[in-house]
Every structure is written in structure tokens, then in C-alpha cells.
Design a protein around this motif. Structure first.
Motif, PDB file in Angstrom:
ATOM      1  N   UNK A  32       0.815  -1.218   0.000  1.00 21.56           N
ATOM      2  CA  UNK A  32       0.000   0.000   0.000  1.00 21.56           C
ATOM      3  C   UNK A  32       0.847   1.266   0.000  1.00 21.56           C
ATOM      4  N   UNK A  33       2.125   1.169   0.415  1.00 20.46           N
ATOM      5  CA  UNK A  33       2.925   2.393   0.529  1.00 20.46           C
ATOM      6  C   UNK A  33       4.358   2.260   0.020  1.00 20.46           C
ATOM      7  N   UNK A  34       4.888   1.060  -0.103  1.00 21.68           N
ATOM      8  CA  UNK A  34       6.270   0.889  -0.536  1.00 21.68           C
ATOM      9  C   UNK A  34       6.336   0.565  -2.020  1.00 21.68           C
ATOM     10  N   UNK A  35       7.111   1.347  -2.754  1.00 22.90           N
ATOM     11  CA  UNK A  35       7.324   1.063  -4.167  1.00 22.90           C
ATOM     12  C   UNK A  35       8.580   0.224  -4.361  1.00 22.90           C
ATOM     13  N   UNK A  36       9.279  -0.083  -3.264  1.00 29.96           N
ATOM     14  CA  UNK A  36      10.563  -0.773  -3.344  1.00 29.96           C
ATOM     15  C   UNK A  36      10.503  -2.233  -2.928  1.00 29.96           C
TER      16      UNK A  36
END
Length: 150
Positions: A34-38
Motif C-alpha cells: 500500500x505504501x512501498x514502491x521498493x
């Protein structure tokens, strides 16, 4: 005697929240998407448990070695055998005098494959770690209502 330098990656950020609030988001592995693109993660932040970590181009299963709520999360992972690739990753949460929390996201790598993958450990992963920290900061500050994104 020649010593080889271990690649060390570190990204530091201050988060406008308590260490416990940061810990709660950091260890909610199922919500990373939901929040980490990594990275994405599965598992439990308990000593001895195995996590499933997915990062660009790789999936690995590290073992949690330290899980002190509000203070430190650490895991160790290998690729093949320890002599090929060994990584130790830690997140240290330190309270600042102004009520914020300093998050230090740190990794040390060693093993025979480090020389081959060293170019990939520099800029892309360091940027990825900084992006992870920024995503975590935004998520925590929105959840707590303390930061500018709230």
C-alpha cells in the motif's frame, strides 16, 4: 593481508512520530504494497521467523534475528550458502529530543558474489532504501496525524 570492503548501504530519515508508531507500520508486512514502491514482505517480526522479501529483481527468505518493538528490527539472509552471499539488514529506531524518531535503514553484504553484484548495490539500492524510508515516513505520519501529509 588484504581485506575486502563490505558494501554498506545506509539511508536515514526523521519521522514525526514515536518509535512505537514507526514500529507498527514497519512490521505490518502485509501492508507494504500500500505504501512501498521498493519492497513487499510476508511474515512476522519475531526472532527466528522466516520472512519472504520481494525487491526489484529478487525474492529471498531472511531470518529475523532481532525484533525489539519500538527499537530495532534485524534480519539475516543468504543466497545459496553464506560464502556466496550474506546480507544483514537492520532498521534502528532512535527517539529524537523533539519527539520525532530517527530511522536508520542499514545493510551490510559479504560473500563471493558481492564483487559481481557490487555495481547493483550502489545507486539503485541506496535510492530504493531512501524511497522505502520516504514511503514509510509518509505512511506513519498520515496514520498518526502528526506530519505534513496528515
Amino acid at each position: 593481508m588484504e581485506t575486502t570492503m563490505k558494501p554498506v548501504l545506509t539511508a536515514v530519515i526523521d519521522i514525526d512520530a514515536t518509535p512505537q508508531a514507526v514500529w507498527d507500520v514497519l512490521t505490518d508486512f502485509t501492508a507494504y504494497g500500500e505504501w512501498s514502491t521498493f519492497s513487499a514482505a510476508e511474515g512476522t517480526a519475531q526472532v527466528g521467523s522466516r520472512l519472504t522479501m520481494r525487491m526489484p529483481g529478487m525474492t529471498f527468505r531472511p531470518t529475523v534475528t532481532v525484533a525489539t518493538p519500538g527499537q530495532e528490527l534485524r534480519w539475516v539472509g543468504t543466497l545459496g550458502i553464506k560464502q556466496l552471499f550474506h546480507g544483514q539488514h537492520s532498521f534502528v529506531l532512535s527517539p529524537n529530543h523533539d519527539g520525532t524518531t530517527r530511522l536508520t535503514n542499514h545493510e551490510e553484504c559479504s560473500g563471493a558474489l558481492v564483487t559481481l553484484i557490487r555495481p547493483f548495490l550502489r545507486t539503485p539500492k541506496k535510492d530504493g532504501y531512501a524511497a522505502f524510508n520516504t514511503g514509510l515516513k509518509q505512511r506513519v505520519e498520515v496514520r498518526t496525524g502528526l506530519g505534513p501529509g496528515a
